[in-house]
Design a protein around this motif. Structure first.
Motif, PDB file in Angstrom:
ATOM      1  N   LYS A  90       0.916  -1.350   0.118  1.00 51.79           N
ATOM      2  CA  LYS A  90      -0.012   0.071  -0.147  1.00 51.79           C
ATOM      3  C   LYS A  90       1.022   1.144   0.034  1.00 51.79           C
ATOM      4  N   GLU A  91       1.960   1.201   0.364  1.00 48.39           N
ATOM      5  CA  GLU A  91       2.920   2.285   0.467  1.00 48.39           C
ATOM      6  C   GLU A  91       3.509   2.687  -0.659  1.00 48.39           C
ATOM      7  N   GLU A 132      11.724  -5.191  16.995  1.00 43.80           N
ATOM      8  CA  GLU A 132      10.317  -5.335  16.452  1.00 43.80           C
ATOM      9  C   GLU A 132       9.753  -4.138  17.070  1.00 43.80           C
ATOM     10  N   GLU A 133       9.834  -3.755  18.231  1.00 43.55           N
ATOM     11  CA  GLU A 133       9.040  -2.844  18.877  1.00 43.55           C
ATOM     12  C   GLU A 133       9.703  -1.444  18.158  1.00 43.55           C
ATOM     13  N   ILE A 134      10.942  -1.289  18.252  1.00 41.40           N
ATOM     14  CA  ILE A 134      11.668  -0.225  17.740  1.00 41.40           C
ATOM     15  C   ILE A 134      11.199   0.161  16.208  1.00 41.40           C
ATOM     16  N   VAL A 135      11.103  -0.906  15.408  1.00 38.86           N
ATOM     17  CA  VAL A 135      10.815  -0.736  14.032  1.00 38.86           C
ATOM     18  C   VAL A 135       9.261  -0.378  13.904  1.00 38.86           C
ATOM     19  N   ILE A 136       8.625  -0.764  14.603  1.00 42.66           N
ATOM     20  CA  ILE A 136       7.016  -0.578  14.733  1.00 42.66           C
ATOM     21  C   ILE A 136       6.943   1.118  14.924  1.00 42.66           C
ATOM     22  N   GLN A 147       0.036  -2.154   6.943  1.00 41.41           N
ATOM     23  CA  GLN A 147       0.605  -2.942   6.470  1.00 41.41           C
ATOM     24  C   GLN A 147       2.127  -3.001   6.289  1.00 41.41           C
ATOM     25  N   THR A 148       2.558  -2.123   6.069  1.00 43.37           N
ATOM     26  CA  THR A 148       4.146  -1.690   5.806  1.00 43.37           C
ATOM     27  C   THR A 148       4.652  -2.045   6.989  1.00 43.37           C
ATOM     28  N   ILE A 149       4.036  -1.306   7.895  1.00 47.48           N
ATOM     29  CA  ILE A 149       4.683  -1.504   9.586  1.00 47.48           C
ATOM     30  C   ILE A 149       4.853  -3.075   9.807  1.00 47.48           C
ATOM     31  N   ASN A 150       3.818  -3.571   9.739  1.00 48.41           N
ATOM     32  CA  ASN A 150       3.692  -4.870  10.572  1.00 48.41           C
ATOM     33  C   ASN A 150       4.585  -5.854   9.275  1.00 48.41           C
ATOM     34  N   LEU A 151       4.738  -5.741   8.229  1.00 50.98           N
ATOM     35  CA  LEU A 151       5.631  -6.690   7.596  1.00 50.98           C
ATOM     36  C   LEU A 151       6.902  -6.488   7.972  1.00 50.98           C
TER      37      LEU A 151
END
Length: 232
Positions: A90-91, A132-136, A147-151
């Motif tokens: 989507k991004e 994982e938490e940092i990149v979220i 969608q992009t964040i979760n992947l």
């Protein structure tokens, strides 16, 4: 939004590796990813001879070289891998372009997870969970869609799966199918990240080491996913 566009343009470049180095020299990369300063100060340990920042760049370079290598993937896997990597998010970027970011960020949790034992040896237990938490949070700050964040978070959270499977040599159906249930088609991206992580590390320890064994593990897992699990 400006920082997001700079990052996206870098990910869409033929050599994101070179683009990130340029951004770092211009002090722009730290504006986009503030944690890179800390990544430059940790990461060296029993298995890594460079810091987390340099290692992440090396892994990114390995990914871009791997994808551009003719006939790297076995013919029965090539079409599925290509289709996965070319999937548009989507991004507005492809999964391959996001995977490049995932490779660069896979060890972003090491600074916060670092511990030192009584012998002076550094450990980074749980760095993938911290990462994982940092990149979220990073994805949210950059305005990425869910969608992009979760992947991206999935790439970082599970980047050690190939290494764990290789070390334990547990390729049982139950173990693999549990992984497939969790990751779905994204097992392709996760394993590619893991492959580049391992190979880029080992090349520094032994430039002449054959990476064929790691590749065989990756392809065996992908074959089981595509031709056993997905056909159920």
């Amino acid at each position: 939004m400006k920082l997001q566009n700079i990052l996206k343009n870098s990910l869409c470049s033929e050599s994101t590796y070179d683009k990130l180095i340029e951004l770092d020299k211009d002090s722009i990369l730290k504006e986009i990813i503030p944690q890179i300063g800390d990544m430059k100060n940790v990461g060296e340990c029993k298995y890594h001879v460079v810091n987390a920042y340099e290692h992440s760049l090396n892994a990114l370079k390995e990914l871009e070289q791997t994808i551009n290598r003719d006939n790297f993937f076995s013919s029965h896997l090539f079409g599925e891998i290509e289709a996965y990597l070319n999937t548009i998010l989507k991004e507005g970027i492809t999964k391959f372009q996001l995977l490049k970011l995932g490779v660069f960020l896979h060890d972003i949790g090491k600074p916060e997870s670092k511990t030192v034992d009584d012998t002076g040896r550094a450990h980074f237990k749980g760095h993938e969970i911290v990462g994982e938490e940092i990149v979220i949070n990073l994805g949210k700050s950059l305005g990425f869609d869910d969608q992009t964040i979760n992947l991206l978070a999935k790439y970082v959270r599970y980047h050690m799966i190939l290494l764990v499977l290789y070390k334990k040599n547990d390729m049982s159906k139950d173990n693999l199918f549990d992984i497939f249930k969790t990751l779905g088609d994204d097992v392709i991206g996760v394993l590619l990240l893991g492959y580049c992580d391992i190979v880029s590390t080992r090349k520094l320890l032994n430039p002449n080491e054959d990476s064929g064994v790691i590749k065989s593990y990756m392809e065996y897992i992908l074959t089981n996913y595509l031709y056993r699990y997905k056909m159920l």
